[in-house]
Enzyme design. Structure first.
Site, mmCIF file in Angstrom:
data_model
loop_
_atom_site.group_PDB
_atom_site.id
_atom_site.type_symbol
_atom_site.label_atom_id
_atom_site.label_comp_id
_atom_site.label_asym_id
_atom_site.label_seq_id
_atom_site.Cartn_x
_atom_site.Cartn_y
_atom_site.Cartn_z
ATOM 1 N N HIS A 194 -1.474 -4.854 6.267
ATOM 2 C CA HIS A 194 -0.466 -5.641 6.981
ATOM 3 C C HIS A 194 -0.739 -5.624 8.490
ATOM 4 O O HIS A 194 -0.727 -6.666 9.149
ATOM 5 C CB HIS A 194 0.916 -5.054 6.667
ATOM 6 C CG HIS A 194 2.060 -5.708 7.367
ATOM 7 N ND1 HIS A 194 2.965 -6.515 6.708
ATOM 8 C CD2 HIS A 194 2.482 -5.653 8.648
ATOM 9 C CE1 HIS A 194 3.891 -6.936 7.572
ATOM 10 N NE2 HIS A 194 3.607 -6.421 8.749
ATOM 11 N N GLU A 195 -1.005 -4.433 9.026
ATOM 12 C CA GLU A 195 -1.232 -4.316 10.470
ATOM 13 C C GLU A 195 -2.563 -4.942 10.888
ATOM 14 O O GLU A 195 -2.657 -5.549 11.962
ATOM 15 C CB GLU A 195 -1.155 -2.852 10.912
ATOM 16 C CG GLU A 195 0.191 -2.200 10.670
ATOM 17 C CD GLU A 195 1.379 -2.963 11.217
ATOM 18 O OE1 GLU A 195 1.274 -3.583 12.300
ATOM 19 O OE2 GLU A 195 2.437 -2.958 10.551
ATOM 20 N N CYS B 117 8.619 -6.949 7.863
ATOM 21 C CA CYS B 117 7.870 -6.921 9.126
ATOM 22 C C CYS B 117 8.849 -6.795 10.283
ATOM 23 O O CYS B 117 9.878 -7.491 10.293
ATOM 24 C CB CYS B 117 7.045 -8.203 9.255
ATOM 25 S SG CYS B 117 6.081 -8.300 10.774
ATOM 26 N N HIS C 41 -1.993 -8.512 11.354
ATOM 27 C CA HIS C 41 -1.375 -8.823 12.653
ATOM 28 C C HIS C 41 -2.431 -9.055 13.729
ATOM 29 O O HIS C 41 -2.325 -9.979 14.529
ATOM 30 C CB HIS C 41 -0.465 -7.676 13.114
ATOM 31 C CG HIS C 41 0.942 -7.796 12.655
ATOM 32 N ND1 HIS C 41 1.751 -8.869 12.955
ATOM 33 C CD2 HIS C 41 1.697 -6.967 11.902
ATOM 34 C CE1 HIS C 41 2.944 -8.694 12.414
ATOM 35 N NE2 HIS C 41 2.934 -7.541 11.760
#
Length: 193
Positions: free
Chosen positions: A145-146, A103, A149
């Site tokens: 993953h994003e 990351c 976030h």
């Protein structure tokens, strides 16, 4: 890489903006400010040698992420999405892959994280038009993953406490080198434009 954007500072683990859900985009669609933010995020991702980056990683509270990456099959993916929602896929349409993940906001360490090998994300483009993005393998991991976030979660939150502490120690040891490399790439990008 975007020839237009200006790299921005990347937030790191411990900064409050990374720990809360980002606000939905509502009035930003079609604005020059949103276009500039997308260009800046793509430039930031490039300088940091990332695959993708979320708005809160450049200090902006907005449900937006961009990607510019090549998957394991050699396919280049580039784009952006606002207000992304991951589809819940039936188990017979996906399998769990355990692969290393890193990351930009956790500079240095990679750790094995289990994620489905397929992802479908629905959202909007910069003009507010509905879009659907589907990814497999590394690109699917990137989309998941994003999206994490934008919900205030880092890949560290998917690790055991012991693995998390180990990753944070590794980050502390390597982040100065990572930051120096990013600064050099940013200076190089600025001098070539």
């Amino acid at each position: 890489m975007s020839d237009r954007g200006t790299p921005r500072h990347i937030t790191v683990v411990g900064e409050e903006i990374l720990t809360r859900r980002c606000r939905a985009a509502t009035t930003e669609f079609g604005t020059p400010e949103l276009t500039r933010l997308i260009d800046d995020m793509i430039a930031t991702n490039h300088v940091a040698e990332g695959a993708a980056i979320a708005a809160n990683q450049v200090g902006v509270d907005l449900q937006l992420f961009v990607w510019d990456m090549t998957d394991e099959r050699g396919t280049h993916h580039v784009g952006h999405i606002l207000n992304p929602v991951l589809d819940e896929l039936p188990s017979d349409q996906r399998k769990l892959l355990e692969e290393p993940e890193g990351c930009l906001s956790v500079p240095g360490p990679y750790r094995v994280v289990a994620r489905p090998d397929r992802a479908v994300v629905r959202g909007q483009d910069k003009d507010g038009n509905p879009i659907v993005v589907e990814g497999r393998g590394y690109f699917a991991r990137c989309l998941q993953h994003e999206t994490d976030h934008l919900h205030g979660r880092l890949y560290l939150d998917r690790l055991t406490q012991r693995e998390r502490k180990s990753a944070l120690r590794e980050m502390a040891a390597s982040q100065d080198e990572v930051f120096a490399r990013r600064a050099a790439r940013s200076s190089s990008a600025a001098s070539s434009s």
